[in-house]
Design a protein around this motif. Structure first.
Motif, short mmCIF file in Angstrom:
data_model
loop_
_atom_site.label_atom_id
_atom_site.label_comp_id
_atom_site.label_asym_id
_atom_site.label_seq_id
_atom_site.Cartn_x
_atom_site.Cartn_y
_atom_site.Cartn_z
N LEU A 1 0.51 -1.12 0.15
CA LEU A 1 -0.04 0.38 -0.04
C LEU A 1 1.47 1.13 -0.14
CD1 LEU A 1 -2.37 -0.83 2.88
CD2 LEU A 1 -2.49 -1.82 0.18
N SER B 1 7.28 6.27 -4.86
CA SER B 1 8.08 5.36 -4.47
C SER B 1 8.73 4.36 -5.78
CB SER B 1 7.36 3.91 -3.82
OG SER B 1 8.38 3.36 -3.31
N ARG C 1 3.67 1.67 2.82
CA ARG C 1 4.81 3.18 2.42
C ARG C 1 3.63 4.59 3.24
NH1 ARG C 1 8.94 6.37 -1.06
NH2 ARG C 1 10.37 4.31 0.22
N PHE D 1 4.42 8.59 4.38
CA PHE D 1 5.45 9.18 5.06
C PHE D 1 5.17 10.73 6.09
CE2 PHE D 1 7.43 9.95 0.51
CZ PHE D 1 8.27 8.77 0.69
#
Lengths: 318, 318, 318
Positions: free
Chosen positions: A42, A47, A110, A112
Motif C-alpha cells: 500500500l 516510491s 509506505r 510519510f
C-alpha cells in the motif's frame, strides 16, 4: 505476530544482515516459502526503489504481489477514531485494514510524515492502526519516523565494503530547499547503534534528531571536523525536529564535494536516493569511485528479501 | 458466452453460493483451471475491496492478472456510436474492447453511474459495449445499476450467519451528504429476491428503488417499524431514483445506532463498505458484536472466486 | 547487450516476423525462457495496447512483470547531465536507470516526444540515458521518434494479409486537431523499407517526415493519386517535422472514407490506434470488412513476444 516496523521487531540484527547477503548469492532458493501467499503493498506516497525492490524480493520468495496506490486507486482513509466522517475521507482504517488483512497474508505500507504536527507524525498512527486492525504482519516501507528496509540495506552495504573492523560512519545533513522527513536519518542512527561502528552525526545547529534515535552517536556541528578520517559518509537532508518540519538552513557549504571527501580516510559515499545532484552532492562525488549509492540501492532487494523471509518464518511458527 | 453481469447470468444461485463457501475452505484446489489464461481488470472508478479481492480470487484460480486504471493509465474511451470524436476522448470502445479482448481471456470492469441521466446510466452502455465488442466473457466489478459480486458475497454471508430458516432481511437507507449510486441497493434486492428470506426495504419517501429491482420486497417508509424483528440489517445510502441522482434527505435520525438495532431480533449489521462512521452508522454498532462488515468484505474473495470459476467453466464447455 | 530500440537492433527482420507468427500459433512454448527473470515496464505516458500486450507477452515467456507509471508512482526524472537539480525533478536518470537495472533483467520504456524542441526529441535522451546507465537490455515501448513494437506488429499483419508478392503500401496522413508525434509514421517507413513492398507516403505539403525514415519511399502530395491501386492503406496523423510540432492543416478532405478507399485495389485499412472516428477515418471504413485495425492490435502481443524472446536469447548468449 512478526511485524517488521522497526529494528525493535528484529530478534538478531546480525543474523538478518547475513540473511540478506545469502539471498543476494542465491535469490531463488526460498521460492517455495511464499507459495500461495500474497503480500499487499500500500503506497500512500511515491516510491521507486521500495516499490520495485519489494515486489522483486516478494517474487523471489514465491509470493503473489498486489500493489495499490491508496487514495488514488482506492479511497482516502480516515485514521482518527471516534470522528464523524463528513469530510473527504470515505473509509476508515478500521475497516480498510481488517479487509485488506483478510485478503493479504502480509501488508507492506509506505506513509510519510506530513511535517505539520510532530506528535502526530511521531505517533505513527497509520502503522499503529494497521497493526491493530489488520491481523496480519505489517512491513514498514517507510513510515513518518523510520525506514528500516533502507537501514538494513545500509547495514548490508557497510558490511560488504568495510575495510576496518570498526569503521567510522558519519551521517551528514545536506542542504535542500524543501522540508523532508527525518525518517531515513532516524532509522540509520538506530541501526548503526547496533553495529560495531564509530557513529558521528553532523548537521547545522537546530537540526538535532530525536534523542531516542541518536542514541550513543557523537553529534558534531562542524561538518569538516566530523568528516575527518571517516570510512563511510552517509548523506541525507532532513527538516528540523525541534522547530518541527521547518527548513532552518540551505547553507550550500554543506554540499558534499570531493574537497570535503578528501578529509575522510578514503571514505565511501552513501545516500538512500532519490538525490538532487549539485545541490546536496556534487557530480564529482557521485560519478567517482567512492560512491556506493547504486550498490546500496541494489541491496534494497536483499534487505526486503531478508525481512520478508523473517516475516514468513514467523508465520510458519504460529 | 458466460458473462457475469448480473444475477440473470447465473444458472443456479444456490449452487454459486455453495461454490463460494467451498472455495473459502479450499482456496487453491482449482489452481490449474486458470493456467495460461489472463484476466484484465479495468477500473473507470476507485476500488479497494473489488480491486484486491478480484486479483486474489483470480490468482487462487491460477489466472494471470493485468490491472488498468482506464483514462489514467490509458486513454479516455468514447462509448457512443456514430459520433465525430473531436472531444477529449481519444479512443472508441469499439476498438478498445476488441483489442483488450484479444489480449485477455476474461475482462472485469468497474464503471459507476454518473447520476446525471437516468436513462443513460440504466442502459449500462459501458457494459453493453464491452459485451458486444470484446468477444470474451465480461465480469461486472460494479456497474451503474448493479454490483453482483457484492451481492453474491452478501448471500454467502447471510447463508453463513443465519439462525432461522427464513430470516427477515431489512435493507435500510442511511443518510449521506453526497449523491451515491443505487447499484448496491438494486443488486442486493435482486439477489435477495432469489433467497429464502423475508425482504423489507426502508427509506424516506422519494427514495424508492426501480421496481424491477425491488421485486417482491415489502417497502416501508418507517425505519423503526421496518427494523422490528430483523435478523439482518443491510445499510446503504443511495440518491433518488425518481428525482434522479438528487439528495432529497440527509435526515440524521436514519443513522443506525444501537438504540435502533435494539428493535431487531438480535439483528446482524451488514454494509458493503466503504462506510462513513457516525454519519451513516454509529461506532457502537460497527465496533460491537453484531457487525458483519469485515466477514462480508472477506467473502468478496470467495464470491469473486466462485464467479470466475463459473466463467472459466463456461469457457471450457465452448 | 541486445537492446530493442529500433530496427537497427534487429539482426534479421524476416526471422523476427516469423518468430512472431510462430508465437501466435504456440504462445506458451517458451515459458521456461523467462523463468526467474523480471521485466520492468516504465510508462512516462499513457498506454493501452502497449501496456497490456507487453505484459501479456512477457507472461507468455514466463517473465515476472513490474509496471510503474514514472512521475506518478515514483519521482520526476532529470535527464540532463551536469545540472543543479533545484527544480521539480527529484531524481536523476543516472541513479534511477542504474537502480532499476539492478532489480530488473530487462527494462521497457515508453516516453513520447514533447514536440517543443526537435533536436531534443530526436536525440532520444531518455532512451540514450537508460541505455547508458541501466546496464540491462532496454526495449522501446514507443519513443519520441520510433515505435518498433508497433512496426513489427504491422509487418506481421501485412505478411498475414498480403495477396500479392509485392503489395503497394500507402502511408497516409490523416487530419487531427492536436499535435501528435511522428514516431509511428517514422517507424513504419523505416520497417517498410526493409520489406518487399512498394511504399508510398502521402501527406499535405509541410508534413514531410525526416529523410532518414522516409528512405526509398515515394512521396506524393495528392492523396487520391497515392491511394490508386493500394493493397494496404496505413493511416496516421502527425504534426510537422519541418515546422516542428505545428498543426499546419486539419483539412477534412484527407479523412479516409469508403469513396477514398474505392480508389485502392480492394485495399485493407490499417492504423495503430487509438483513433478518433469520423475525424481521421469514417465509421464505414472501420466497421467494414477492409479494416485490419483489431487484427493489427492483436498482433502487438506476438510482436512483443518475438522481441522479448530475442532479448532473452541475447542474454543467454552473454
Amino acid at each position: 505476530m512478526n511485524h517488521f516496523l522497526s529494528i525493535h521487531d528484529v530478534a538478531d540484527v546480525h543474523q538478518l544482515i547475513t540473511s540478506g547477503i545469502i539471498a543476494k548469492r542465491n535469490p531463488f532458493s526460498d521460492q517455495q516459502m511464499g507459495r500461495n501467499k500474497t503480500i499487499g503493498l500500500l503506497f500512500f506516497n511515491s516510491s521507486l526503489r521500495t516499490r520495485i525492490s519489494t515486489q522483486k524480493a516478494a517474487q523471489n520468495l514465491g509470493l503473489n504481489v498486489i500493489v495499490m496506490n491508496v487514495g488514488q486507486d482506492s479511497w482516502g482513509l480516515e485514521m482518527e477514531e471516534g470522528v464523524v466522517m463528513n469530510g473527504n475521507k470515505a473509509e476508515h482504517v478500521k475497516e480498510a485494514a481488517a479487509v485488506i488483512g483478510s485478503y493479504c497474508d502480509i501488508i507492506g505500507i509506505r506513509s510519510f510524515a506530513e511535517l505539520q504536527d510532530r506528535d502526530k507524525d511521531y505517533a505513527e498512527l497509520v502503522f499503529q492502526q494497521f497493526k491493530k486492525y489488520a491481523n496480519v504482519p505489517i512491513v514498514n516501507l517507510e513510515s513518518a519516523t523510520r525506514h528500516p528496509l533502507q537501514s538494513l540495506a545500509d547495514c548490508i552495504t557497510i558490511e560488504e565494503f568495510k575495510v576496518k573492523k570498526r569503521p567510522k560512519v558519519v551521517l551528514t545533513w545536506l542542504p535542500h530547499f524543501k522540508a523532508l522527513p527525518q525518517a531515513v536519518a532516524n532509522s540509520f542512527c538506530e541501526w548503526m547503534n547496533h553495529m560495531d561502528v564509530e557513529l558521528v552525526v553532523t548537521h547545522p545547529e537546530g537540526y538535532d534528531l530525536a534523542p531516542q534515535f541518536v542514541g550513543n552517536a557523537q553529534v558534531v556541528y562542524d561538518q569538516d571536523k566530523a568528516l575527518e578520517g571517516a570510512d563511510f559518509v552517509y548523506g541525507k537532508n532532513w527538516s528540523s525536529y525541534q522547530e518541527y518540519g521547518r527548513v532552518l538552513s540551505q547553507d550550500p557549504s554543506w554540499m558534499l564535494t570531493e574537497a570535503k571527501m578528501a578529509l575522510t580516510d578514503n571514505g565511501k559515499f552513501m545516500h538512500c536516493l532519490p538525490l538532487r545532484r549539485n545541490m546536496k552532492v556534487a557530480d564529482e562525488v557521485l560519478d567517482g569511485p567512492r560512491s556506493l549509492v547504486i550498490e546500496q540501492a541494489a541491496n534494497r532487494e536483499w534487505a526486503a528479501q531478508a525481512a520478508l523471509k523473517e516475516v514468513l518464518l514467523g508465520m510458519l511458527e504460529e
